[in-house]
Design a protein around this motif. Structure first.
Motif, mmCIF file in Angstrom:
data_model
loop_
_atom_site.group_PDB
_atom_site.id
_atom_site.type_symbol
_atom_site.label_atom_id
_atom_site.label_comp_id
_atom_site.label_asym_id
_atom_site.label_seq_id
_atom_site.Cartn_x
_atom_site.Cartn_y
_atom_site.Cartn_z
ATOM 1 N N ASP A 178 -0.116 4.363 -2.096
ATOM 2 C CA ASP A 178 -1.302 5.151 -1.766
ATOM 3 C C ASP A 178 -0.909 6.540 -1.284
ATOM 4 O O ASP A 178 0.158 6.731 -0.682
ATOM 5 C CB ASP A 178 -2.113 4.476 -0.659
ATOM 6 C CG ASP A 178 -2.736 3.167 -1.104
ATOM 7 O OD1 ASP A 178 -2.675 2.862 -2.306
ATOM 8 O OD2 ASP A 178 -3.270 2.452 -0.236
ATOM 9 N N LEU A 220 0.813 -1.211 0.000
ATOM 10 C CA LEU A 220 0.000 0.000 0.000
ATOM 11 C C LEU A 220 0.849 1.264 0.000
ATOM 12 O O LEU A 220 0.331 2.366 0.176
ATOM 13 C CB LEU A 220 -0.926 0.005 1.213
ATOM 14 C CG LEU A 220 -1.878 -1.198 1.342
ATOM 15 C CD1 LEU A 220 -2.699 -1.078 2.618
ATOM 16 C CD2 LEU A 220 -2.781 -1.306 0.124
ATOM 17 N N ARG A 240 -6.055 7.964 1.579
ATOM 18 C CA ARG A 240 -6.390 6.906 2.541
ATOM 19 C C ARG A 240 -5.937 7.332 3.924
ATOM 20 O O ARG A 240 -4.882 7.950 4.067
ATOM 21 C CB ARG A 240 -5.701 5.599 2.140
ATOM 22 C CG ARG A 240 -5.782 4.510 3.212
ATOM 23 C CD ARG A 240 -5.181 3.197 2.741
ATOM 24 N NE ARG A 240 -3.773 3.270 2.380
ATOM 25 C CZ ARG A 240 -2.766 3.276 3.277
ATOM 26 N NH1 ARG A 240 -3.009 3.278 4.579
ATOM 27 N NH2 ARG A 240 -1.519 3.305 2.844
#
Length: 463
Positions: A9, A6, A113
């Motif tokens: 992100d 991730l 996020r």
């Protein structure tokens, strides 16, 4: 748990502590941070054409309906020269909880996020902006209980520990290279590594590791604070003394014995040294299950304490419980406090049996405050044990780093013993390789996902 998958992100979080304040910061990091910020931000100047790097822009944050949420200062810091090594935007808002939550939500609605715990610092580590020892120093800076602890963390944040470890590893890697040559070309007398040289070099590195480990104990009280436990028979004045040391009423003081059933804990700062004071249940024989459990808890606290303040009533002969407790305590970690010096019946000689046991005895009056300042000074001196203020350049590893250093030192000691025993060089190379890889765990060149997660999970969200 931080997931490397991730890492692409764009993340956002509130970077300031929870609660109401004058200023709060929403931080955004990642490839879309500038794009998201410019969607939210409307500059006060009509000529605004976009966020200029390293400049504060004044304006307003708008929600999706174009309604103003707050007037802010917005800063854009492009990677790789940013705190995370990525494009970073910081929005300086008013510090109200609702304001910050609303601004953060708008950033999330536009594609960011919510950051995991420690993810900003984790990205700085993964992007080469700092090594693992510096990342840990960030957390230590945040949680530093004293100015001295803050300075010790700042030394590591500057990269001094990482540089020291790199130097030790380089010397061991050079030794590994020589060892490899000695194994591959055993008949080459010019390149051959003598066992005495191998042992000497390993011992030099190990000595320097031992010096780093010594700093752990020497600075622990400054970095973590210390525990001082008040113990003694009922009605000796423990609660009164705790209140006197704190300078305020915290513990209940009555003539009824057994008022403190388990223990109370408060923190006091003695000239820059943070000390946790624990007021334990008065020592006496009891059939009360709850009180007995409190007494056992007090005993465990005394075993863990940096200093035990053993109180005695200076107007009464010493109780059997006091003498028994005194005999079981380590004199190096015990200070006897003979209380109630304000009373006419006080007799300093009543403390002589404790002095005969090698314990230091001080007389005070918790009620009037007589000699409380002297007691505070002595408590501080006894806990520091002559360590004094940390050296300005002191490198103080934390508990995890100390465990790694200890493991590397053990491996080097084994290398020296095996060399002296005539173990073949190719097997000795395994020892050296293990020592090198172990040391790399401090700076993070070699670190498991579990280790990284345990470190960064201890951070707050937004850091």
């Amino acid at each position: 748990m931080l997931d490397p998958r991730l890492a692409k992100d764009t993340i956002a979080a509130i970077a300031t502590p929870p609660g109401d304040g004058g200023v709060g910061i929403v931080r955004i990091s990642g490839s879309r941070s500038r794009e998201i910020a410019e969607e939210l931000f409307r500059a006060a100047k009509p000529a605004f054409t976009g966020l200029v790097p390293y400049r504060l822009h004044y304006g307003h944050i708008l929600d999706s309906d174009g309604v103003e949420l707050d007037d802010v200062l917005c800063a854009f810091m492009p990677g790789p020269k940013s705190v995370t090594g990525e494009d970073v935007v910081e929005i300086n808002c008013h510090g109200g909880r609702a304001v910050l939550a609303a601004v953060l939500q708008e950033a999330l609605d536009r594609g960011a996020r919510l950051a995991e715990r420690g993810e900003f610092t984790y990205r700085a580590f993964m992007n080469g902006r700092m090594d693992l020892s510096q990342a840990e120093a960030v957390a230590e800076m945040i949680h530093a209980p004293t100015k001295a602890a803050m300075h010790l963390a700042q030394v590591k944040l500057s990269g001094v520990l990482g540089a020291k470890i790199a130097d030790l590893r380089a010397r061991l890697e050079h030794l590994r290279a020589q060892l490899t040559v000695a194994v591959d070309f055993p008949d080459d007398e010019v390149e051959c590594l003598a066992p005495e040289e191998l042992i000497a070099t390993s011992a030099e590195v190990r000595t320097e590791i031992d010096g780093l480990l010594a700093a752990v104990d020497r600075t622990r009280a400054w970095r973590e604070g210390a525990l001082a436990v008040l113990a003694g028979p009922v009605n000796a004045g423990k609660s009164s003394l705790m209140n006197a040391l704190l300078g305020r009423t915290r513990a209940i003081v009555t003539d009824q014995p057994g008022t403190t059933r388990d223990y109370l804990e408060e923190t006091v700062n003695l000239d820059g040294l943070t000390i946790r004071l624990a007021d334990t249940a008065g020592m006496r024989r009891t059939d009360d299950v709850i009180e007995a459990a409190g007494l056992e808890m007090g005993r465990e606290l005394m075993d863990r304490a940096d200093l035990v303040l053993l109180l005695a009533d200076g107007t009464l002969p010493l109780s059997d419980e006091t003498l028994a407790t005194a005999g079981s305590l380590d004199a190096a970690k015990t200070l006897v406090v003979l209380n109630k010096s304000d009373l006419a019946t006080f007799d300093a000689k009543l403390g002589q049996p404790l002095a005969d046991l090698g314990l230091e005895v001080m007389d005070v009056s918790a009620k009037t405050g007589a000699r409380i300042d002297a007691l505070c000074s002595r408590v501080r001196e006894r806990i520091l044990k002559g360590a004094g203020q940390p050296d300005p350049d002191e490198i103080a590893p934390n508990a995890r780093q100390a465990a790694v250093l200890d493991e590397a030192a053990e491996e080097l000691l084994g290398l020296e013993q095996d060399t002296a025993a005539g173990i073949p060089y190719d097997l000795l190379g395994v020892r050296l390789e293990t020592a090198c890889s172990t040391l790399s765990g401090i700076t993070g060149e070699i670190a498991s996902a579990d280790v990284l997660n345990s470190i960064f999970d201890a951070f707050c969200i937004g850091k």
